[in-house]
Motif scaffolding. Structure first.
Motif, PDB file in Angstrom:
ATOM      1  N   ARG A  45      35.410  42.068  37.594  1.00 54.94           N
ATOM      2  CA  ARG A  45      34.340  41.070  37.643  1.00 54.94           C
ATOM      3  C   ARG A  45      32.973  41.731  37.773  1.00 54.94           C
ATOM      4  N   GLY A  53      31.755  42.878  34.537  1.00 52.32           N
ATOM      5  CA  GLY A  53      31.539  41.846  33.534  1.00 52.32           C
ATOM      6  C   GLY A  53      32.714  41.576  32.625  1.00 52.32           C
ATOM      7  N   ARG A  91      36.008  39.586  31.519  1.00 51.14           N
ATOM      8  CA  ARG A  91      36.559  38.247  31.733  1.00 51.14           C
ATOM      9  C   ARG A  91      38.006  38.347  32.191  1.00 51.14           C
ATOM     10  N   ARG A 139      41.574  26.504  38.029  1.00 47.76           N
ATOM     11  CA  ARG A 139      40.652  27.290  37.217  1.00 47.76           C
ATOM     12  C   ARG A 139      39.269  27.255  37.862  1.00 47.76           C
ATOM     13  N   ASP A 140      38.657  28.447  38.042  1.00 42.57           N
ATOM     14  CA  ASP A 140      37.337  28.497  38.667  1.00 42.57           C
ATOM     15  C   ASP A 140      36.233  28.398  37.617  1.00 42.57           C
ATOM     16  N   ARG A 141      34.995  28.449  38.055  1.00 41.21           N
ATOM     17  CA  ARG A 141      33.862  28.241  37.151  1.00 41.21           C
ATOM     18  C   ARG A 141      33.673  29.395  36.174  1.00 41.21           C
ATOM     19  N   HIS A 142      34.331  30.554  36.453  1.00 40.87           N
ATOM     20  CA  HIS A 142      34.244  31.689  35.537  1.00 40.87           C
ATOM     21  C   HIS A 142      35.336  31.638  34.472  1.00 40.87           C
ATOM     22  N   THR A 189      38.596  31.759  35.154  1.00 41.14           N
ATOM     23  CA  THR A 189      39.801  32.457  35.615  1.00 41.14           C
ATOM     24  C   THR A 189      40.792  31.460  36.187  1.00 41.14           C
ATOM     25  N   GLN A 201      30.243  36.949  24.444  1.00 37.24           N
ATOM     26  CA  GLN A 201      31.669  36.810  24.769  1.00 37.24           C
ATOM     27  C   GLN A 201      32.434  38.090  24.450  1.00 37.24           C
ATOM     28  N   GLN A 206      32.522  40.767  27.044  1.00 33.84           N
ATOM     29  CA  GLN A 206      33.346  40.545  28.237  1.00 33.84           C
ATOM     30  C   GLN A 206      34.752  41.125  28.098  1.00 33.84           C
TER      31      GLN A 206
END
Length: 444
Positions: A28, A31, A33, A49-52, A54, A81, A84
């Protein structure tokens, strides 16, 4: 069995999950993903699922965990993208992400050792018994009642700390300087000259082999049977036995052996009660054993009364000692691996999940401090194992990256595939050896 399996599952789950958290945190930061972080394997039971983006999952088999990253950019990905993806990161970043898992295990071990130092543990004092004649300890002048205060300049408070400082020289040989306080309170130095030994899993206690052993504890009466000879004579729970017959300061075994000699005959026992000595005459009751021989019994239970010390340190000292012990354990593990390759250490010492599970159950039954110490030791082992330059392990990937740094470009795909096959074969052989050793110990 269920308790042992539970202790093993908790240990493995915590340590491997922490390992994967190391990979996750650094990924993380770089950077990358992260697609999935799962605690456990197999079918996913819970997910969020989180805001990133994951997916955090709890899976059905709680024996570790895994991190799934975006390795290559997805089709039609934007430049942001694509950046990442793990394989788009610099060599330094990829190396950091891969190394973070084993390093997390080593940091966890240091924190666990530090926590034990801060909270404090109760351990036997490092007071030595008389050294057997002709032993290395006897040649060094070790006397009964010597209390070890330092080993090669490293201060020690307890028997456990003394054993740890002596572990390396006992296996590899060399000269050891013991600072001791004698029974009379005088500071003395004893110089042990040790020789390297071949280490076998069923070998002798190396401390005892060198002539170093804890002083026999004084026996304390921990229970008096109603109607027994001990109760009739006036012995009480808590009495410390300081003499029996003609034996002064006997061990528990000596007390039992002496009393057995006098079935139906009087024998004197001196105890310490409330700080004052008291003498009693006890007539042991005669009991006939399975072999037809009569022995004396007085109907009391004995407990070992080891002198104990509380080993506790302040915050800074605890952190320093935790880091130092982790580093020492890493170095000792690498030395033992090297000695396995040279034949000085038997390959039968390689342990697998069955033995580890057994130790997990044993330490959990002893207490929380012992279990935490076990977790720290296995965490170091996981960290060291994963840093070995074997393809399919983290250390194997770091080896590839080292070659990439030297060549200035990644290794050919054919080389990587060949390395993976070699690594898989080595790991299969290692696991086979570990399971063989486990079941050999189990059924021998």
């Amino acid at each position: 069995m269920l308790f042992t399996l539970l202790a093993f599952a908790v240990a493995l789950g915590v340590l491997i999950t922490f390992h994967e958290l190391g990979h996750y945190w650094v990924a993380r930061l770089c950077g990358v993903r992260v697609l999935t972080f799962s605690v456990g394997f197999g079918k996913i039971v819970l997910r969020r699922r989180d805001r990133h983006g994951t997916e955090w999952a709890l899976s059905a088999i709680p024996l570790g965990g895994y991190v799934k990253m975006l390795d290559d950019p997805l089709p039609n990905a934007t430049a942001e993208q694509a950046a990442q993806a793990f394989n788009r990161k610099s060599l330094r970043q990829r190396s950091a992400i891969v190394a973070a898992g084993p390093i997390a295990n080593l940091l966890l071990a240091a924190l666990l050792y530090s926590a034990l130092n801060m909270v404090g543990t109760s351990e036997p004092a490092a007071i030595l018994a008389a050294a057997p004649a002709h032993s290395q300890a006897a040649q060094a002048g070790v006397m009964a009642g010597d209390r070890i205060t330092a080993v090669n300049g490293h201060p020690v408070q307890s028997w456990g700390e003394a054993r740890w400082q002596l572990l390396d020289p006992l296996t590899t040989g060399g000269e050891v300087r013991l600072q001791v306080d004698t029974r009379e309170g005088q500071a003395r130095e004893r110089i042990l000259r040790l020789h390297a030994v071949a280490i076998e899993p069923e070998g002798v206690d190396l401390m005892a082999e060198a002539g170093l052993a804890l002083a026999m504890p004084q026996p304390r009466i921990s229970g008096v049977n109603p109607g027994g000879a001990g109760e009739a004579a006036g012995l009480r729970d808590g009495d410390l036995i300081v003499a029996v017959g003609d034996i002064d300061k006997p061990g528990s075994g000596a007390v039992v052996e002496e009393i057995q000699k006098y079935p139906g005959q009087p024998v004197s026992i001196t105890v310490q009660r409330d700080g004052a000595p008291l003498s009693f005459t006890v007539v042991p009751q005669a009991h006939t054993g399975d072999d037809g021989v009569q022995v004396g019994r007085i109907g009391v239970m004995l407990a070992a009364d080891f002198p104990m010390v509380t080993v506790r340190y302040g915050l800074i000292d605890s952190l320093y000692r935790g880091i130092a012990k982790t580093a020492d354990t890493v170095w000792f593990s690498l030395k033992m691996m090297g000695r396995m390759l040279t034949g000085d250490v038997s390959m039968r010492n390689v342990s697998g999940p069955v033995t580890i599970a057994d130790y997990a159950g044993q330490t959990a039954r002893v207490g929380l401090a012992a279990y935490i110490g076990f977790l720290a030791l296995i965490s170091v082992s996981i960290g060291v194992l994963n840093l070995l330059p074997i393809p399919m392990l983290d250390g194997g990937h770091l080896m590839y990256y080292a070659f990439e740094a030297i060549r200035g470009k990644p290794l050919p795909e054919k080389w990587l595939e060949s390395g993976q096959r070699v690594g898989l074969g080595l790991l299969a052989a290692l696991m086979g050896l570990a399971f063989f050793n486990d079941f050999t110990r189990l059924f021998s």
